[in-house]
Design a protein around this motif. Sequence first.
Motif, PDB file in Angstrom:
ATOM      1  N   GLU A 187       0.642   5.253  -2.162  1.00  0.00           N
ATOM      2  CA  GLU A 187       0.606   6.502  -1.423  1.00  0.00           C
ATOM      3  C   GLU A 187       1.778   7.404  -1.790  1.00  0.00           C
ATOM      4  O   GLU A 187       1.657   8.628  -1.856  1.00  0.00           O
ATOM      5  CB  GLU A 187       0.611   6.220   0.089  1.00  0.00           C
ATOM      6  CG  GLU A 187      -0.669   5.589   0.574  1.00  0.00           C
ATOM      7  CD  GLU A 187      -0.597   5.205   2.046  1.00  0.00           C
ATOM      8  OE1 GLU A 187       0.419   5.497   2.696  1.00  0.00           O
ATOM      9  OE2 GLU A 187      -1.569   4.615   2.521  1.00  0.00           O
ATOM     10  N   ASN A 188       2.929   6.835  -2.024  1.00  0.00           N
ATOM     11  CA  ASN A 188       4.136   7.609  -2.323  1.00  0.00           C
ATOM     12  C   ASN A 188       4.445   7.692  -3.824  1.00  0.00           C
ATOM     13  O   ASN A 188       5.525   8.118  -4.213  1.00  0.00           O
ATOM     14  CB  ASN A 188       5.340   6.992  -1.593  1.00  0.00           C
ATOM     15  CG  ASN A 188       5.175   7.033  -0.097  1.00  0.00           C
ATOM     16  OD1 ASN A 188       4.538   7.942   0.423  1.00  0.00           O
ATOM     17  ND2 ASN A 188       5.727   6.059   0.590  1.00  0.00           N
ATOM     18  N   PHE A 189       3.514   7.257  -4.623  1.00  0.00           N
ATOM     19  CA  PHE A 189       3.780   7.207  -6.065  1.00  0.00           C
ATOM     20  C   PHE A 189       4.074   8.587  -6.656  1.00  0.00           C
ATOM     21  O   PHE A 189       5.035   8.762  -7.395  1.00  0.00           O
ATOM     22  CB  PHE A 189       2.595   6.564  -6.798  1.00  0.00           C
ATOM     23  CG  PHE A 189       2.799   6.480  -8.277  1.00  0.00           C
ATOM     24  CD1 PHE A 189       3.653   5.534  -8.814  1.00  0.00           C
ATOM     25  CD2 PHE A 189       2.145   7.354  -9.139  1.00  0.00           C
ATOM     26  CE1 PHE A 189       3.845   5.459 -10.181  1.00  0.00           C
ATOM     27  CE2 PHE A 189       2.336   7.280 -10.496  1.00  0.00           C
ATOM     28  CZ  PHE A 189       3.187   6.324 -11.031  1.00  0.00           C
ATOM     29  N   SER A 190       3.271   9.592  -6.367  1.00  0.00           N
ATOM     30  CA  SER A 190       3.466  10.924  -6.943  1.00  0.00           C
ATOM     31  C   SER A 190       4.773  11.550  -6.474  1.00  0.00           C
ATOM     32  O   SER A 190       5.476  12.208  -7.242  1.00  0.00           O
ATOM     33  CB  SER A 190       2.287  11.835  -6.624  1.00  0.00           C
ATOM     34  OG  SER A 190       2.165  11.979  -5.227  1.00  0.00           O
ATOM     35  N   VAL A 191       5.137  11.326  -5.210  1.00  0.00           N
ATOM     36  CA  VAL A 191       6.397  11.875  -4.688  1.00  0.00           C
ATOM     37  C   VAL A 191       7.576  11.215  -5.388  1.00  0.00           C
ATOM     38  O   VAL A 191       8.541  11.876  -5.797  1.00  0.00           O
ATOM     39  CB  VAL A 191       6.474  11.673  -3.156  1.00  0.00           C
ATOM     40  CG1 VAL A 191       7.826  12.117  -2.609  1.00  0.00           C
ATOM     41  CG2 VAL A 191       5.342  12.405  -2.465  1.00  0.00           C
ATOM     42  N   ASN A 192       7.518   9.895  -5.524  1.00  0.00           N
ATOM     43  CA  ASN A 192       8.610   9.173  -6.211  1.00  0.00           C
ATOM     44  C   ASN A 192       8.730   9.586  -7.675  1.00  0.00           C
ATOM     45  O   ASN A 192       9.838   9.701  -8.211  1.00  0.00           O
ATOM     46  CB  ASN A 192       8.394   7.663  -6.106  1.00  0.00           C
ATOM     47  CG  ASN A 192       8.577   7.149  -4.696  1.00  0.00           C
ATOM     48  OD1 ASN A 192       9.266   7.782  -3.897  1.00  0.00           O
ATOM     49  ND2 ASN A 192       7.964   6.029  -4.377  1.00  0.00           N
ATOM     50  N   ASN A 251      10.410  12.982  -7.968  1.00  0.00           N
ATOM     51  CA  ASN A 251      11.845  12.876  -7.684  1.00  0.00           C
ATOM     52  C   ASN A 251      12.627  12.326  -8.875  1.00  0.00           C
ATOM     53  O   ASN A 251      13.802  12.641  -9.066  1.00  0.00           O
ATOM     54  CB  ASN A 251      12.089  11.997  -6.450  1.00  0.00           C
ATOM     55  CG  ASN A 251      11.671  12.705  -5.174  1.00  0.00           C
ATOM     56  OD1 ASN A 251      11.618  13.937  -5.139  1.00  0.00           O
ATOM     57  ND2 ASN A 251      11.371  11.936  -4.146  1.00  0.00           N
ATOM     58  N   GLU A 282       0.806  -1.217   0.000  1.00  0.00           N
ATOM     59  CA  GLU A 282       0.000   0.000   0.000  1.00  0.00           C
ATOM     60  C   GLU A 282       0.840   1.269   0.000  1.00  0.00           C
ATOM     61  O   GLU A 282       0.420   2.300  -0.491  1.00  0.00           O
ATOM     62  CB  GLU A 282      -0.935  -0.010   1.208  1.00  0.00           C
ATOM     63  CG  GLU A 282      -1.975  -1.092   1.130  1.00  0.00           C
ATOM     64  CD  GLU A 282      -2.858  -1.100   2.357  1.00  0.00           C
ATOM     65  OE1 GLU A 282      -2.899  -0.088   3.070  1.00  0.00           O
ATOM     66  OE2 GLU A 282      -3.512  -2.112   2.581  1.00  0.00           O
ATOM     67  N   LEU A 283       2.018   1.243   0.525  1.00  0.00           N
ATOM     68  CA  LEU A 283       2.874   2.429   0.547  1.00  0.00           C
ATOM     69  C   LEU A 283       3.286   2.857  -0.871  1.00  0.00           C
ATOM     70  O   LEU A 283       3.565   4.014  -1.112  1.00  0.00           O
ATOM     71  CB  LEU A 283       4.121   2.166   1.400  1.00  0.00           C
ATOM     72  CG  LEU A 283       3.879   1.961   2.888  1.00  0.00           C
ATOM     73  CD1 LEU A 283       5.187   1.603   3.575  1.00  0.00           C
ATOM     74  CD2 LEU A 283       3.295   3.208   3.501  1.00  0.00           C
ATOM     75  N   TYR A 284       3.327   1.905  -1.742  1.00  0.00           N
ATOM     76  CA  TYR A 284       3.696   2.227  -3.130  1.00  0.00           C
ATOM     77  C   TYR A 284       2.720   3.227  -3.736  1.00  0.00           C
ATOM     78  O   TYR A 284       3.111   4.194  -4.368  1.00  0.00           O
ATOM     79  CB  TYR A 284       3.749   0.948  -3.961  1.00  0.00           C
ATOM     80  CG  TYR A 284       4.055   1.198  -5.419  1.00  0.00           C
ATOM     81  CD1 TYR A 284       5.345   1.444  -5.829  1.00  0.00           C
ATOM     82  CD2 TYR A 284       3.038   1.206  -6.366  1.00  0.00           C
ATOM     83  CE1 TYR A 284       5.634   1.694  -7.165  1.00  0.00           C
ATOM     84  CE2 TYR A 284       3.304   1.447  -7.692  1.00  0.00           C
ATOM     85  CZ  TYR A 284       4.615   1.690  -8.090  1.00  0.00           C
ATOM     86  OH  TYR A 284       4.892   1.934  -9.404  1.00  0.00           O
TER      87      TYR A 284
END
Length: 138
Positions: free
Chosen positions: A25-30, A33, A21-23
């Motif tokens: 949630e952090n997709f846009s931030v990654n 970057n 699930e963290l993938y």
Amino acid sequence: MKEFKLNNIPKIESGFKTPDELYFENFSVNLLNQLPKKEPKTISLFQKKKSIIMMVAAVFVLALAIPSLIKNASKRNELDTITLENYLSYQSNINQYDLINALDEEDIKNIDQDIELKDQTIEDILISNNNIEHYIIE
């Protein structure tokens, strides 16, 4: 052929797995970057000089080409006198009277010029031309 039933176990696993699930949630931030950072656009000073030099060269080429193009265009519109004479002489439906009727007073004045022919020149023309009878008749 074997029967295939969807409700029976063991089922075939698909080759795809969903990430944790963290993938998501952090997709846009990654993704942000991983994108390259914007660098200011640099314009070379020589680039402007090159474009100015190319424009000056194009104007120079046009300045040299226009007079020759005008000269060639005017030559194409003019009729060659030899071609015109050959065309008129080989047309069977045009005779000398038709040509005389088509002339204006200005054309007649242009034709009326003093042409001095020596006897030797006339003899040479008559000897070299095999249509002497044609000239005598007319």
